[in-house]
Scaffold this active site. Structure first.
Site, PDB file in Angstrom:
ATOM      1  N   SER A 125       0.820  -1.210   0.000  1.00  0.00           N
ATOM      2  CA  SER A 125       0.000   0.000   0.000  1.00  0.00           C
ATOM      3  C   SER A 125       0.855   1.261   0.000  1.00  0.00           C
ATOM      4  O   SER A 125       0.330   2.356  -0.159  1.00  0.00           O
ATOM      5  CB  SER A 125      -0.913   0.019   1.231  1.00  0.00           C
ATOM      6  OG  SER A 125      -0.136  -0.008   2.417  1.00  0.00           O
ATOM      7  N   GLU A 158      -5.558  -0.523  -7.289  1.00  0.00           N
ATOM      8  CA  GLU A 158      -4.549   0.367  -7.859  1.00  0.00           C
ATOM      9  C   GLU A 158      -3.463  -0.469  -8.534  1.00  0.00           C
ATOM     10  O   GLU A 158      -2.853  -1.330  -7.899  1.00  0.00           O
ATOM     11  CB  GLU A 158      -3.911   1.227  -6.755  1.00  0.00           C
ATOM     12  CG  GLU A 158      -4.851   2.238  -6.141  1.00  0.00           C
ATOM     13  CD  GLU A 158      -4.185   3.074  -5.052  1.00  0.00           C
ATOM     14  OE1 GLU A 158      -4.485   4.270  -4.962  1.00  0.00           O
ATOM     15  OE2 GLU A 158      -3.360   2.524  -4.286  1.00  0.00           O
TER      16      GLU A 158
END
Length: 519
Positions: A125, A158
């Protein structure tokens, strides 16, 4: 080196049998891929698969999942006993400890047993994909694939391109995620990627308001939910995430951006972390969770009694971006309205001017004027309450007339201390500014940023959607005013935003030019 089209990937492997790992493995298996889950502790994989079976059986029993899909998922999902079993995988996704060296060592090991065409995806992340790939043979096959928790439910993924990541692989992964019914976005490998970077102002501006002692956590959370349309206020959200986790991410982004002032962590949050007040998991954070009802809680002020006589209201300006608010006034049978042309928007009640905040400070900018500034509401048609602040010149009678006005349109004013830009419009402006910086630096497109914030962190609108609703020129003016008042770099308007406003103004002026026709 050509790799297998990932939509036809026969074998997908997920490394790490934690909550995120088993969630990603579930996704791959239920979409028809032969899926292996591997963990250095095989018992973790076994427990994770058994727990998943129990969860999905419940979904089948209540009609949320078909028996056929359940059977397909567990026909495809297998436990790898040894990492060597992953040698022929087309795509390997790691969801292990968030440390660069550990991820690098894993990919180095996989590089010795897998084909050069195997794609290595990291669910990190925050760690740089460029940095992870730097020591991996064939670094072009290393890519970020950041799912949001819980992976089977959250729509956003993402796809992060490192400096050497193959554009073909990134494009293939985009198509694969669409096939998995996700909302994929692509971004350049920079600290925080899209969602974790652009979301920083949501927390930072909340903590700044608390540090300036202008509001309370419970009032602020109510305002951000009621007026901003956010699912959760910043204080309750960081309590849910974990104050230590949120603080750690903020610190990481701040350090990775070479101490850019926009990302500076808050002393308010540091105090909570130092005290062990980590939120729900420790039963104490901004709120006390040790009781049945979360404490403290916020109660709206009592609504003002409606007047028995007509209220004279003068509406000046176009109110282009808040027409629904004016329509609400027009719908009141007790308001006698007069409309006047003006270069700026205001509502005049006697000798008091009510205006939408544009980032000003009533104490600094309007010390000798009777001005009341109000915050923005994301849906004026349903607005129950709105934060307002009065200049020092306003009398008790002036405050009463404002209370009377809001009573006539069935809204409750939340009187607050002076805070430039108040809460909602200030936070949104900072989110827009951060999004503009991300586009300026080619991190992601406007569309992908809007998608990331709506589907990754559940915002009611993306930053660029908001900018259209509020007006880019208004956002820029708010930031300029806050930059002037604070004198801090964190409030400096993005060059991308300034150029966008200038271009829009040129286009509008061109549309207004009269046509010249030859006689």
């Amino acid at each position: 080196m050509e790799h297998t089209n990932l939509q036809q990937a026969k074998k997908v492997a997920v490394i790490g049998a934690g909550t995120m790992g088993i969630g990603i493995a579930q996704l791959a298996a239920m979409h028809g891929h032969q899926t292996y889950i591997f963990d250095v502790d095989m018992s973790k994989s076994q427990i994770a698969v058994e727990q998943l079976k129990t969860q999905l059986k419940k979904r089948v029993s209540i009609g949320k999942m078909t028996q056929e899909l359940f059977d397909l998922t567990f026909l495809n999902l297998r436990i790898a006993q040894d990492i060597q079993q992953l040698a022929d995988a087309n795509l390997i996704i790691e969801a292990i400890l968030e440390k660069k060296e550990i991820k690098q060592n894993l990919f180095k090991q996989l590089a010795t047993i897998c084909a050069e065409t195997t794609v290595f995806a990291s669910n990190t992340s925050s760690i740089s994909i460029t940095a992870i790939a730097s020591e991996i043979p064939n670094p072009e096959r290393v890519v970020g694939l950041h799912f949001f928790n819980p992976a089977p439910v959250m729509k956003l993924v993402e796809i992060i391109r490192g400096l050497k990541t193959s554009h073909v692989i990134a494009k293939d992964l985009f198509a694969l995620m669409e096939a998995w019914n996700k909302v994929p976005v692509t971004a350049k490998s920079t600290p925080g990627f899209i969602a974790n970077r652009v979301a920083r102002p949501y927390y930072a501006e909340a903590f700044r308001a608390l540090q300036e002692n202008v509001t309370t956590p419970e009032q602020l959370d109510f305002i951000m939910r009621e007026c901003g349309g956010f699912a959760m206020g910043p204080c309750e959200l960081t309590d849910l995430i974990g104050q230590d986790i949120n603080f750690s991410v903020t610190q990481s982004v701040y350090q990775e951006f070479f101490y850019e002032p926009r990302y500076r962590p808050s002393l308010i949050q540091k105090e909570l972390v130092d005290a062990g007040c980590l939120g729900r998991k420790s039963h104490l954070g901004f709120y006390d969770y040790s009781q049945a009802e979360r404490m403290p809680k916020y109660n709206l002020p009592a609504i003002y009694t409606k007047s028995t006589h007509k209220l004279k209201v003068i509406v000046k300006g176009e109110w282009l971006h808040a027409k629904a608010f004016i329509q609400r006034i027009m719908a009141s049978s007790n308001c006698e309205i007069c409309f006047n042309d003006s270069s700026f928007n205001e509502i005049v009640l006697g000798d008091v001017s009510l205006r939408l905040s544009l980032g000003e400070s009533v104490d600094i900018d309007y010390a000798n004027e009777k001005i009341v500034l109000m915050d923005w509401h994301t849906d004026w048609t349903k607005a129950k309450a709105i934060p307002v602040v009065a200049s020092a010149t306003c009398t008790e009678n002036d405050i009463s007339s404002i209370n009377q006005f809001f009573a006539e349109i069935n809204m409750i004013p939340i009187w607050t201390k002076d805070h430039a830009g108040l809460y909602v419009i200030r936070t949104i402006s900072m989110l827009v500014n951060e999004a503009c910086e991300a586009v300026l630096h080619d991190v992601a497109s406007e569309q992908d940023i809007d998608s990331a914030m709506k589907y990754g962190v559940n915002y009611p609108y993306g930053p660029f959607d908001w900018a259209v609703k509020i007006g880019y020129n208004n956002i820029l003016l708010i930031l300029k005013n806050m930059y002037r008042i604070y004198g801090e770099e964190r409030y400096r308007p993005s060059l991308y935003l300034s150029k966008k406003v200038a271009l829009t103004q040129v286009q509008q002026s061109q549309k207004m030019q009269p046509l010249c026709v030859a006689g």
